[in-house]
Design a protein around this motif. Structure first.
Motif, PDB file in Angstrom:
ATOM      1  N   GLU A   1       8.871  -7.118  -9.966  1.00 31.04           N
ATOM      2  CA  GLU A   1       9.884  -6.320  -9.710  1.00 31.04           C
ATOM      3  C   GLU A   1       9.626  -5.484  -8.225  1.00 31.04           C
ATOM      4  O   GLU A   1      10.423  -4.827  -7.677  1.00 31.04           O
ATOM      5  N   SER A   2       8.189  -5.485  -7.969  1.00 31.82           N
ATOM      6  CA  SER A   2       7.628  -4.780  -6.745  1.00 31.82           C
ATOM      7  C   SER A   2       8.354  -5.018  -5.530  1.00 31.82           C
ATOM      8  O   SER A   2       8.484  -4.426  -4.563  1.00 31.82           O
ATOM      9  N   GLY A   3       8.871  -6.323  -5.390  1.00 30.72           N
ATOM     10  CA  GLY A   3       9.349  -6.763  -4.139  1.00 30.72           C
ATOM     11  C   GLY A   3       8.403  -7.364  -3.122  1.00 30.72           C
ATOM     12  O   GLY A   3       8.801  -7.366  -2.036  1.00 30.72           O
ATOM     13  N   MET A   4       7.014  -7.178  -3.359  1.00 35.77           N
ATOM     14  CA  MET A   4       6.088  -7.540  -2.456  1.00 35.77           C
ATOM     15  C   MET A   4       5.870  -9.138  -2.522  1.00 35.77           C
ATOM     16  O   MET A   4       6.150  -9.715  -3.435  1.00 35.77           O
TER      17      MET A   4
ATOM     18  N   PHE B   1       3.365 -10.916  -2.594  1.00 32.63           N
ATOM     19  CA  PHE B   1       2.396 -11.339  -3.666  1.00 32.63           C
ATOM     20  C   PHE B   1       2.559 -10.516  -4.720  1.00 32.63           C
ATOM     21  O   PHE B   1       2.441  -9.356  -4.907  1.00 32.63           O
ATOM     22  N   ASN B   2       3.267 -10.903  -5.827  1.00 29.67           N
ATOM     23  CA  ASN B   2       3.463 -10.629  -7.135  1.00 29.67           C
ATOM     24  C   ASN B   2       3.140 -11.340  -8.400  1.00 29.67           C
ATOM     25  O   ASN B   2       2.938 -12.538  -8.122  1.00 29.67           O
ATOM     26  N   SER B   3       3.350 -10.859  -9.508  1.00 31.20           N
ATOM     27  CA  SER B   3       3.174 -11.864 -10.673  1.00 31.20           C
ATOM     28  C   SER B   3       4.002 -13.162 -10.971  1.00 31.20           C
ATOM     29  O   SER B   3       3.978 -13.830 -11.609  1.00 31.20           O
ATOM     30  N   SER B   4       5.270 -13.011 -10.052  1.00 31.11           N
ATOM     31  CA  SER B   4       6.074 -14.308 -10.280  1.00 31.11           C
ATOM     32  C   SER B   4       5.649 -15.177  -9.065  1.00 31.11           C
ATOM     33  O   SER B   4       6.041 -16.569  -9.321  1.00 31.11           O
ATOM     34  N   THR B   5       4.907 -14.761  -7.919  1.00 34.65           N
ATOM     35  CA  THR B   5       4.670 -15.704  -6.937  1.00 34.65           C
ATOM     36  C   THR B   5       3.269 -16.226  -6.684  1.00 34.65           C
ATOM     37  O   THR B   5       2.830 -17.095  -6.191  1.00 34.65           O
ATOM     38  N   VAL B   6       2.488 -15.637  -7.766  1.00 29.36           N
ATOM     39  CA  VAL B   6       0.945 -15.769  -7.832  1.00 29.36           C
ATOM     40  C   VAL B   6       0.677 -16.399  -9.137  1.00 29.36           C
ATOM     41  O   VAL B   6       0.897 -15.440  -9.969  1.00 29.36           O
TER      42      VAL B   6
END
Length: 133
Positions: free
Chosen positions: A56-59, A61-66
């Protein structure tokens, strides 16, 4: 607390390297550090994963993309980072078709001989080398 430029560079390099691990494969914290030219820094790889931003951070690299679940310790064991963390990681790996076994103490393991991913260089760097030839 904001990261220094060096810490930010390192974290982004770790996250980008982890994105190259294929689904259904795992590697170690130490191997990621080795691929990044810093073999003495496997714990820092773990620190980066521990501080991986939520999806949800919108960054970038995050737990959905890494695919954080694809990195385990050098013994093939899923490390505990908090209540339920090892179980969550094991479940994410199982969803990718990785067999996770448990020993009599409840520690969870992945067979590196079957699911390990240990290239000499990152695939993205190999492609760059091939282009230069």
């Amino acid at each position: 607390m904001p990261r220094s430029q060096e810490a930010e560079w390192w974290a982004n390099a770790v996250y980008a390297a982890i994105q190259e691990i294929p689904p259904g494969k795992v590697t170690s914290y130490g191997h990621i550090a080795l691929l990044l030219g810093e073999p003495q820094r496997p714990r820092q790889v773990g620190v980066c994963l521990k501080s991986l931003p939520a999806s949800e951070s919108g960054m970038e690299f995050n737990s959905s993309t890494v695919p954080w679940q694809r990195v385990i310790n050098s013994k093939g064991m899923i490390s505990h980072r908090g209540p339920g963390s090892a179980e969550r990681q094991a479940e994410a790996l199982r969803e990718e078709g990785v067999e996770v076994t448990s020993d009599s103490m409840g520690e969870m393991y992945v067979d590196f001989s079957r699911y390990g991913w240990f290239p000499k260089v990152l695939p993205s760097e190999q492609a760059e080398e091939d282009d230069e030839m």
